[in-house]
Design an enzyme around this catalytic site. Structure first.
Site, short mmCIF file in Angstrom:
data_model
loop_
_atom_site.label_atom_id
_atom_site.label_comp_id
_atom_site.label_asym_id
_atom_site.label_seq_id
_atom_site.Cartn_x
_atom_site.Cartn_y
_atom_site.Cartn_z
N LYS A 31 0.81 -1.22 0.17
CA LYS A 31 -0.01 -0.10 0.11
C LYS A 31 0.78 1.40 -0.08
CE LYS A 31 -3.49 -0.75 -0.12
NZ LYS A 31 -3.99 -0.90 -1.57
N SER A 63 -7.77 -1.19 -8.42
CA SER A 63 -8.54 -0.76 -7.34
C SER A 63 -10.07 -0.59 -7.60
CB SER A 63 -7.99 0.62 -7.01
OG SER A 63 -6.71 0.73 -6.57
#
Length: 632
Positions: free
Chosen positions: A196, A397
Site C-alpha cells: 500500500k 483498485s
C-alpha cells in the site's frame, strides 16, 4: 434634484442595465451558435488525398466535458482529447476507402496515450499497411509515445533541428514526510497491505523495498512490451543501445540528434515540414486550395463523421467507466456512479441490449461509488444478460472492484490492473497549532464527541474505529473478488495487499480470463448472447450532455453535486470539513473526496495522460479525506 427626478433617473439607469444584459446575452447566444455550427464536420468536403492525423493533444478512452468558453474561444493552452474508438474507426475505414491514398501522422504536438491505447492504434495502422497504402510520419521531436505510432510508418521524417529520446516507464516521486514533520502536520494513515505504497510519501522519506520490488516488476514488463511493439513494427530500428546509454551516443555524435537517428535507423529522412509536405504531395497529389499542407488531405473530424459506428443487427451495450470513480452525476471523462448506474438501468428497463461490455479505463476512486456501479451490473446479470469486462490502459483498485461483476474479464498484456486493497489518509494539525499556542478542551458525552479533533489530535478510539473500518472494507473487497473469481479470501489476499499487476501476470494469477481489446470483447459478448458473427453492433450507452449558462451559476455542459456521506471515513471527513470551514475560510476548496475510496494513485503517468492523474501534491491529498485502494 427632486425625489421624482431621482426616481426617473434611477429607472432609466436600471432599464439601461437591463438592455445591456439582454444585448450581452444575445451576443453570447449567437457566438455559441456560430461556434457550434462552424465546428460541425463537413462530410461533403471529403475527396481523394491523405488522411491527416494531426494529433494536437492526447488519445483517451472518453473525452472530458468541454468547457463552455472553449466553444468560441481559441485557447492555445487547451489540450484536445481524441476518443480512442474514433481514432481506431477512422484508421480502419481509411484502409478500405478508395479515396484515402495514404495516411499521414503529424506527431509534432502529440502528447501521448496509454500503452494499450497506442497498441490499438498501432493495430489499426497495420491494417492500412496490409491494404498496401503508405503511411508517412513527421515530427520535430520524438519520444516514447509518438515514436510508437511513427514506427508503423513506411517513412519517418524528422526536422533537422529536432531530436529523439526514449525515457521508458518509471521515475522518482516526491516524499513529504520531512516537510510534514516540519510543518507540524500529522498524517493519520489507515491501511491494509504490504504494497500500500500510495501513502508512503506521507509516512516515509523514501520508497519502501516492497514498493521498489513491485514497481520494478511492473515497469520491466511495460518496457519489454514497448520494445517488442517497436521491433515488430520497425525491425530495422536500433533502440536498446541508445536508450540504455543516450549520453554516450549524444556526446559521440557531437550533440547531433539527426546523426543518431539516421545511423540507428530510427528515422528515414531529415527535413522540415515544408519539405515533408511537398514530398507527400508527390505521392497523393498537390493541394490547389489555400492550406497549410501542400498535399491533398482529408480532415480527421470530417472523416470520423463520414464513418459513423455501425447500427445493423442486435445491440450489444457498452458502458464506459473512464477516469476517477466518484459519486454523483459528473462526467463524461469522470466515472460518476449515479450517471453510469442510470445508463445501466435505462438499458435494462428498455430491454434494448442482448449483452453488455463494460469498458474500464480507470485507476479507481470511491469504493462506495464503485459498489454502486457493481450493484447496477449485478441487476443486469439477474436479467440473464451476459457481461464482458474490457480493460483498457488501467483497470485497478475501484476499476477492478467493478470488473468483479463481469462474467468474463478481458485485458491486454500491458493493462495495469489489480491493486486490491484500501487505505485512508486524514490530516490533523495539533502540532502545528500547538506551536502558535492553540489548544483544545471540552466535555465529551461519548468517546467520539468532538471528533475528529484537528486541534487536539485524533483519539485512540477514533483511530481504532477508522482502522477497523479500513480492514473491513478490505475484507469486503477480498470477498467480492473471491466470489467472482472462484477463490477464497485467503487466495485473493496473497495477490491483493494493494499490489498492482500487469495484464499478463494478472491472467496467470486468475484475475483476468483472456487477452483482447474492444473488438474481442464485443465478439465474446455476442457469443455469450448467442449472436452470429456480423449480426451485432456496439451501442454506446452514454448520456447526452446538458447545458447551463456559466454566468447564471451553471457548470459546463453538465452538473456536479455534493456526494452523500457513505461511511465512517465519510463522516469523519464531513465533520472535519465543517470545522475547517468555520475556522479557515480558505479550506473549503481544498476538501474534495469525502467517502470511502478505491483509488490507484500511483497509476499517474502509466495510463492515459489526460484521464489518469499524477500523484496529488501534499496539501491536496492531506485535505482530500480519502479511503482508497492503490497499487504497490
Amino acid at each position: 434634484m427632486t425625489t421624482m427626478q431621482f426616481a426617473r433617473a434611477a429607472w432609466k439607469f436600471l432599464v439601461a442595465i437591463k438592455d445591456a444584459l439582454v444585448l450581452i446575452a444575445m451576443l453570447l447566444f449567437f457566438a455559441v451558435l456560430y461556434a457550434a455550427l462552424s465546428a460541425r464536420p463537413n462530410v461533403a468536403s471529403i475527396s481523394e488525398g491523405a488522411l491527416l492525423l494531426d494529433f494536437n493533444g492526447v488519445i483517451v478512452e472518453q473525452p472530458a466535458q468541454q468547457d463552455f468558453t472553449a466553444m468560441f474561444t481559441n485557447n492555445e493552452n487547451t489540450v484536445r482529447e481524441y476518443r480512442l474508438r474514433d481514432v481506431v474507426r477512422a484508421i480502419d475505414a481509411a484502409a478500405e476507402d478508395d479515396r484515402v491514398k495514404a495516411v499521414v501522422l503529424d506527431l509534432s504536438t502529440f502528447m501521448g496515450a496509454g500503452q494499450t491505447s497506442l497498441n490499438a492504434v498501432g493495430e489499426a495502422l497495420a491494417q492500412v499497411k496490409q491494404a498496401e497504402k503508405p503511411i508517412y510520419a513527421y515530427a520535430n521531436f520524438y519520444s516514447d509515445d509518438s515514436y510508437q505510432l511513427a514506427a508503423h510508418a513506411d517513412e519517418i521524417w524528422m526536422d533537422s533541428m529536432g531530436g529523439i529520446v526514449f525515457a521508458g516507464p518509471g521515475g522518482n516521486r516526491l516524499y513529504y514526510k520531512n516537510l510534514i514533520d516540519q510543518l507540524g502536520i500529522t498524517a493519520n494513515i489507515y491501511r491494509v497491505g504490504t504494497y500500500k505504497s500510495a501513502v508512503e510519501p506521507y509516512m516515509r522519506a523514501d520508497q519502501s523495498p516492497e514498493a521498489k520490488e513491485a514497481s520494478a516488476a511492473l515497469y520491466s514488463v511495460l518496457w519489454d512490451s514497448w520494445l517488442a511493439e517497436i521491433k515488430k513494427a520497425r525491425p530495422q530500428a536500433v533502440i536498446e543501445p541508445y536508450a540504455k546509454d543516450p549520453a554516450t551516443f549524444i556526446k559521440t555524435a557531437g550533440g547531433d540528434y539527426t546523426k543518431i537517428a539516421t545511423e540507428q535507423k530510427l528515422v528515414d529522412k531529415i527535413g522540415d515540414r515544408v519539405a515533408f509536405g511537398r514530398y507527400v504531395a508527390t505521392k497523393v497529389g498537390e493541394d490547389t486550395t489555400p492550406s497549410p499542407d501542400t498535399f491533398k488531405s482529408i480532415d480527421y473530424d470530417n472523416f470520423v463523421a463520414a464513418n459513423p459506428e455501425g447500427s445493423s443487427g442486435s445491440a450489444i451495450g457498452v458502458i464506459t467507466v473512464a477516469g476517477e470513480i466518484v459519486g454523483g452525476k459528473a462526467g463524461p471523462g469522470i466515472a460518476a456512479s449515479e450517471r453510469i448506474s442510470e445508463q445501466i438501468y435505462k438499458a435494462l428497463e428498455e430491454k434494448q441490449i442482448k449483452a453488455l461490455v463494460v469498458r474500464v479505463n480507470s485507476p479507481g476512486g470511491s469504493a462506495f461509488a464503485s459498489e454502486e456501479i457493481r450493484l447496477a451490473l449485478a441487476d443486469i446479470k439477474k436479467a440473464e444478460i451476459p457481461i464482458v469486462i474490457s480493460m483498457g490502459d488501467v483497470a485497478a483498485s475501484g476499476g477492478y472492484w467493478i470488473a468483479a461483476a463481469g462474467d468474463h474479464i478481458m485485458a491486454e498484456p500491458d493493462t495495469i490492473t489489480g491493486s486490491i486493497g484500501v487505505f485512508a489518509v486524514l490530516p490533523s494539525f495539533e502540532k502545528a497549532l500547538g506551536k502558535w499556542g492553540v489548544t483544545a478542551d471540552g466535555v465529551q458525552t461519548t468517546p467520539l464527541s468532538g471528533e475528529p479533533d484537528f486541534v487536539g489530535g485524533f483519539s485512540e478510539d477514533l483511530n481504532t474505529v477508522l482502522q477497523s473500518g479500513v480492514e473491513h472494507s478490505y475484507e469486503d473487497f477480498l470477498s467480492l473478488v473471491g466470489k467472482a473469481r472462484g477463490k477464497t479470501n485467503a487466495e485473493i489476499d496473497t495477490i491483493g495487499q494493494g499490489r498492482v499487476w500487469d495484464g499478463g501476470t494478472a491472467r496467470q494469477l486468475g484475475l483476468v480470463d483472456s487477452f483482447g481489446g474492444m473488438k474481442e470483447a464485443l465478439a465474446e459478448a455476442a457469443k455469450r448472447a448467442g449472436l452470429e458473427e456480423g449480426d451485432y453492433h456496439a451501442k454506446y450507452l452514454e448520456a447526452t450532455p446538458t447545458f447551463k449558462w456559466l454566468p447564471l451559476g451553471g457548470t459546463p455542459f453538465g452538473e456536479t453535486e455534493q456526494a452523500p456521506v457513505t461511511g465512517m471515513v465519510g463522516w469523519v471527513a464531513r465533520q472535519q470539513k465543517a470545522t475547517f470551514a468555520e475556522a479557515l475560510n480558505t479550506a473549503r476548496g481544498l476538501m474534495a473526496r469525502e467517502d470511502v475510496q478505491a483509488l490507484c494513485l500511483e497509476c499517474g503517468g502509466l495510463g492515459s495522460p489526460a484521464q489518469i492523474k499524477a500523484m496529488p501534491d501534499l496539501f491536496d491529498l492531506l485535505r482530500s479525506y480519502s479511503l482508497s485502494s492503490a497499487p504497490r
